[in-house]
Design an enzyme around this catalytic site. Structure first.
Site, short mmCIF file in Angstrom:
data_model
loop_
_atom_site.label_atom_id
_atom_site.label_comp_id
_atom_site.label_asym_id
_atom_site.label_seq_id
_atom_site.Cartn_x
_atom_site.Cartn_y
_atom_site.Cartn_z
N SER A 139 0.52 -1.40 -0.33
CA SER A 139 -0.24 0.23 -0.12
C SER A 139 0.98 0.76 0.18
O SER A 139 1.67 1.86 -0.94
CB SER A 139 -1.05 0.19 1.19
N HIS B 68 -7.98 -5.02 -0.49
CA HIS B 68 -6.54 -4.33 -0.07
C HIS B 68 -6.11 -5.31 0.50
O HIS B 68 -4.64 -5.26 0.55
CB HIS B 68 -7.24 -2.90 0.26
#
Length: 691
Positions: free
Chosen positions: A551, A666
């Site tokens: 991320s 995610h």
């Protein structure tokens, strides 16, 4: 008027053409586009064929999956009323089961689980790859829940009302279509909801800006609007309930920027704005004391309260506009507040000191705060994992790099604790030792890092070494027990390093603020300082040095190999941001401009463009062969970042490795099998490059 319209359309067309000329890979941002998915499938095929043929791949996969499916894992508790709730995945429950046991049986050490929802069965019945995303119950009996389910693991969820006693979804109960947002019970027949209510109700970053009260038996579109934010708000406006014993307060938080917002209380059909700094973090309420942490200095009542301090305010007086403030704790320069929780009568404070946890119990008596330390183990990560609203019982977890996770049952009133269950040792940790060092960054700031290595490691520069770092959003990374790292990396001869660089929260809000926007280069320099310190200590050399991050950490390592290709021979960039000129236009990207800056403002793009990995790729450079991993269903960080980076690098003649899971959001994976495969590919790549 017609001429004017045609002129606008022409100008708009010029803008689109110019943008397409500047970025010929925009087509890869079409998540489910046929051409884009053909690209993904081709890249996946090449990567899987090559890395799954590595000699360690199958061993890593088998051991990782066995760890994830082990029945010896700890069933962590979520206490709701007289029950403990738990979500569990194993080989027989690939997508998992949501289950519960009576609190009495759980406390005895022999929980008797009853399955409430089998996600595998539900997925088969609905022909949808459901991923369980949590639940919110109806206080105080918790016989009804709002269950959140994601299609493939993204952040957007469908919400359905569930009867825990009948073990079924409630026909004609509360139901909310797929959206990012939130929903909580105010009472049995009323929800406070933030969701996509239709045109004009969402922010530019794709989150709700409206909060409504929804009565049972009415249409969601007819729910009572109680707050409406702005489309330019960074994140979302949401509503929730703050409980102080039997007293409940309805709070609304409007996110103004990434790290600031307005708090309001809905009382007697009117909104009262709390007169507190916009960048504070509300931690809870106990005995009428609203507990907040400051993220900047606060001048009030002729006194300055410093950044990072934990305060409490008389809540009823605050609602009247008065500020009666007490200091709970002011951390020093090497400490930060990791977590704050409240039981029925006590406050629990998890303090990080030099990146290791300490747990304290705070009492508010006779108008003052007092504290006592919990005799928890030292030199590791402490996490508060289970709180009982109706008593002072709680659970906390302890672990470090070589100590398996241990769940403790504790009593905040008596300050007692006992081991509830320990994770088995999935690898022989007796061969390894943990050392903490500090490296000097470019501006002379000391950067702490942990190293896990074999006790008999030779300092000859040949050790395969993996540096893991994040460095953003005030998120702290304390020591953790990762059995998969043990069997996949340490047992294969690797050295593992956790770098606590700026941008995180390890040393409080200032540690974070020294790494945002125009100060972002500090974060990258910190990583290089740790990497160079490992080389100077003759632990490794660039030939044997790798770096990994996900991320924001994926952005970090993307910058690392473009700025310092000489320093690393392996780079793992997971669910990354990489195109920092367009990040604020993709999915939730606009909500992070408080962290990175706004690339549409020339002055801010000036410093962003200096590190944006996508824009700093050059031909003729000896880059490492980078591994990029992402998910098609990631609706937080757009998979287009990784896709476009790979396409651009490949067209420049650089070899890359790329794996995009078709689901997982995610987190990257929805099932233990997907996680094991992703891990086996990643560590096979690292071993191939660094040994």
């Amino acid at each position: 008027m017609k001429k004017y319209t045609l002129l606008l359309l022409a100008l708009f067309g010029i803008v689109l053409i110019t943008q397409a000329q500047e970025d010929k890979y925009l087509w890869l941002e079409e998540v489910d586009g046929q051409k884009a998915l053909e690209f993904v499938n081709a890249q996946n095929k090449t990567t899987v064929e090559e890395l799954s043929a590595e000699k360690d791949y199958q061993d890593i996969y088998d051991k990782s999956l066995a760890i994830s499916n082990s029945t010896d894992r700890i069933a962590y508790p979520s206490i709701r009323g007289n029950y403990v709730y738990n979500f569990w995945k194993d080989k027989d429950h690939v997508r998992g089961i949501w289950r519960r046991s009576s609190l009495e049986n759980y406390n005895s050490g022999n929980p008797l689980w009853e399955t409430l929802i089998d996600i595998d069965e539900l997925s088969e019945k609905d022909n949808i790859k459901w991923v369980y995303k949590g639940s919110n119950g109806l206080y105080p009996y918790y016989n009804r829940f709002l269950v959140s389910l994601s299609k493939g693991g993204g952040d957007a969820v469908v919400v359905k009302e569930f009867d825990a006693n009948k073990k079924q979804f409630i026909e004609n109960g509360f139901s909310i279509d797929e959206s990012k947002g939130s929903a909580r019970y105010l009472d049995k027949n009323t929800l406070i909801v933030a969701t996509d209510f239709g045109a004009g109700t969402m922010t530019n970053s794709g989150y709700p800006k409206q909060v409504k009260l929804w009565k049972r038996g009415t249409s969601l579109k007819d729910a009572q609007l109680i707050y409406d934010g702005e489309s330019t708000d960074a994140f979302m406006t949401s509503g929730y309930v703050l409980r102080d014993g039997n007293q409940a307060y309805t709070l609304i938080r409007r996110s103004l920027t990434t790290f600031s917002g307005q708090y309001m209380v809905w009382i007697n059909n009117k909104m009262i704005k709390l007169d507190i700094p916009e960048d504070v973090s509300i931690k809870g309420i106990l005995i009428n004391q609203l507990i907040i942490q400051l993220k900047s200095d606060w001048d009030v009542n002729s006194k300055t309260y410093k950044t990072g301090v934990l305060l409490s305010l008389d809540f009823k007086e605050l609602l009247k506009g008065n500020k009666e403030i007490q200091v709970i704790i002011e951390p020093d320069e090497f400490s930060s507040i990791s977590d704050v929780s409240t039981t029925k009568n006590k406050m629990l404070l998890n303090l990080l000191t030099d990146v290791t946890g300490q747990l304290y119990i705070y009492s508010f008596t006779n108008g003052k705060w007092t504290n006592e330390k919990v005799k928890a183990p030292d030199f590791g990560r402490i996490s508060i994992v289970g709180i009982d609203d109706n008593s002072d019982q709680y659970f906390f977890n302890f672990m470090n790099f070589i100590t398996p996770s241990t769940l403790y049952s504790a009593d905040a009133n008596k300050n007692t604790l006992k081991v509830y269950k320990s994770l088995p040792a999935f690898f022989d940790a007796s061969k390894y030792e943990v050392t903490q060092y500090k490296a000097k960054s470019k501006d002379s700031t000391k950067i702490p890092y942990f190293m896990v290595a074999a006790k008999d490691m030779k300092y000859d520069g040949t050790n395969p070494t993996l540096v893991y770092a994040y460095g953003g959003f005030e998120i702290s990374y304390a020591p953790f027990y990762a059995a998969t790292f043990g069997v996949s990396w340490l047992d294969k001869g690797g050295v593992f390093v956790l770098a606590n660089i700026r941008g995180g929260g390890e040393y409080g809000p200032k540690w974070h603020q020294d790494g945002i926007k125009e100060k972002r280069q500090n974060v990258f320099d910190d990583l290089y300082a740790v990497s160079e310190d490992l080389i100077n200590k003759k632990i490794t050399t660039p030939r044997h040095l790798g770096v990994m991050g996900g991320s924001n950490g994926g952005l970090l390592v993307g910058v690392a190999f473009t700025q310092r290709p000489d320093l690393y021979n392996a780079v793992v960039s997971q669910v990354p941001l990489l195109d920092m000129q367009r990040y604020n236009k993709l999915l939730a990207g606009a909500s992070w401009m408080g962290e990175f800056g706004n690339p549409d403002i020339p002055e801010e793009w000036e410093y962003i463009k200096k590190y944006s990995p996508y824009h700093n790729l050059k031909k003729g450079i000896e880059y490492p062969e980078v591994y990029f991993g992402t998910s098609t269903r990631d609706d937080r960080v757009h998979p287009g970042h990784a896709r476009k980076m790979v396409a651009k690098m490949n067209d420049m003649g650089y070899k890359t490795y790329y794996y995009e899971n078709t689901e997982g959001g995610h987190a990257g994976s929805s099932t233990n099998e997907q996680s094991a495969k992703s891990g086996a590919l990643t560590f096979s790549y690292l071993l191939m490059k660094l040994k």
